[in-house]
Design an enzyme around this catalytic site. Structure first.
Site, PDB file in Angstrom:
ATOM      1  N   TYR A  39     -10.967  19.423  -8.256  1.00  0.00           N
ATOM      2  CA  TYR A  39     -10.215  19.346  -6.997  1.00  0.00           C
ATOM      3  C   TYR A  39     -10.988  19.980  -5.845  1.00  0.00           C
ATOM      4  O   TYR A  39     -10.649  19.765  -4.686  1.00  0.00           O
ATOM      5  CB  TYR A  39      -8.855  20.063  -7.118  1.00  0.00           C
ATOM      6  CG  TYR A  39      -7.879  19.482  -8.102  1.00  0.00           C
ATOM      7  CD1 TYR A  39      -8.118  18.293  -8.779  1.00  0.00           C
ATOM      8  CD2 TYR A  39      -6.677  20.153  -8.365  1.00  0.00           C
ATOM      9  CE1 TYR A  39      -7.209  17.793  -9.697  1.00  0.00           C
ATOM     10  CE2 TYR A  39      -5.751  19.655  -9.267  1.00  0.00           C
ATOM     11  CZ  TYR A  39      -6.025  18.478  -9.941  1.00  0.00           C
ATOM     12  OH  TYR A  39      -5.108  17.988 -10.833  1.00  0.00           O
ATOM     13  N   HIS A  97      -9.628  18.738 -18.770  1.00  0.00           N
ATOM     14  CA  HIS A  97      -9.021  17.830 -17.787  1.00  0.00           C
ATOM     15  C   HIS A  97      -8.881  16.396 -18.310  1.00  0.00           C
ATOM     16  O   HIS A  97      -7.846  15.755 -18.124  1.00  0.00           O
ATOM     17  CB  HIS A  97      -9.859  17.842 -16.505  1.00  0.00           C
ATOM     18  CG  HIS A  97      -9.087  17.439 -15.293  1.00  0.00           C
ATOM     19  ND1 HIS A  97      -9.398  17.876 -14.038  1.00  0.00           N
ATOM     20  CD2 HIS A  97      -8.007  16.647 -15.137  1.00  0.00           C
ATOM     21  CE1 HIS A  97      -8.543  17.375 -13.160  1.00  0.00           C
ATOM     22  NE2 HIS A  97      -7.697  16.626 -13.805  1.00  0.00           N
TER      23      HIS A  97
END
Length: 267
Positions: A39, A97
């Site tokens: 991110y 992730h």
């Protein structure tokens, strides 16, 4: 340690936008924040937390290790870097992730490194994200189901992921639902809107309450203080069996998080 039912998501939020979102969320009562290495906002999340005045012990921080950092040494080094950015010596939860595309790094290597990170005190709990039934089975064979705190997966009324969720429930692995509002698509659904009117609630509250009533954790994001506060009220909204049955009919398999070359073969 359990996973908080309600947290703040920070996907797609960067710079001052994420600082303001985290600051406002903490101000209105959030105590769990979800970020990820990819991110590119961990430093801003850390800044917002440091400036918030909220005690670190009151917070539940989650980050996720990106696929480029799956080799043993890279995973540990990257997590230490995440902690530096977040201005903390540990996070409460670290997730893989996405599963390693085409098994470029063996699962035993990256899950072993993740377990080591826990033993070193870098993270209190570990888990997975975007793992299918088959991949979760493999993870259980490596770590044991008890070691997997959650599988964070896309779940919303238009993608109800029933087979995977049933399997996770059977294994005692908690579900964290991301993209609960489907980028706002769920808010336009006439069935969701009619249920919201009936309860004098918002469409977002209905979608979040639907997930919460099934025992999932939710991590919606917002850049607006009023929406952050409003979303929290979903925890107080009780949907009837009839409401839940209506929402069950909305599943259309509409998957939004499906990156080419990264996403696994979904169930």
């Amino acid at each position: 340690m359990s996973i908080p039912a309600f947290g703040l998501g920070t996907f797609r939020l960067k710079g001052q936008t994420v600082i303001d979102s985290v600051r406002n969320a903490l101000d209105v009562g959030y105590r769990a924040v979800d970020t990820a290495q990819i991110y590119d906002n961990e430093a801003e999340v850390g800044q917002a937390i440091a400036e918030s005045g909220v005690a670190r012990d009151d917070l539940f921080l989650t980050t996720k290790v990106w696929i480029a950092n799956f080799s043993h040494d890279a995973l540990l080094d990257s997590l230490r870097e995440s902690l530096r950015k977040l201005r903390t010596d540990h996070v409460e939860l670290t997730l893989i992730h996405w599963p390693s595309p085409k098994d470029a790094v063996p699962m035993a290597e990256y899950l072993g490194a993740l377990a080591e990170a826990k033993s070193l005190g870098l993270t209190r709990q570990i888990g997975i994200s975007n793992f299918t039934i088959d991949l979760t089975r493999q993870a259980i064979a490596i770590l044991g189901a008890d070691a997997i705190a959650t599988n964070q997966i896309e779940v919303h009324p238009h993608l109800q992921n029933r087979a995977l969720i049933a399997f996770l429930k059977e294994q005692g692995i908690h579900v964290t639902a991301y993209m609960s509002l489907a980028y706002g698509e769920v808010l336009k659904d006439p069935v969701i809107q009619s249920i919201a009117e009936r309860h004098q609630a918002t469409a977002a509250q209905v979608a979040l309450a639907w997930a919460l009533q099934q025992g999932f954790a939710v991590i919606p994001s917002s850049t607006k203080r009023e929406n952050l506060a409003s979303n929290l009220l979903a925890a107080d909204l009780h949907l009837s069996d009839a409401d839940m049955a209506q929402i069950a009919t909305l599943d259309r398999g509409q998957r939004l998080a499906n990156p080419d070359g990264i996403a696994p073969a979904w169930d």
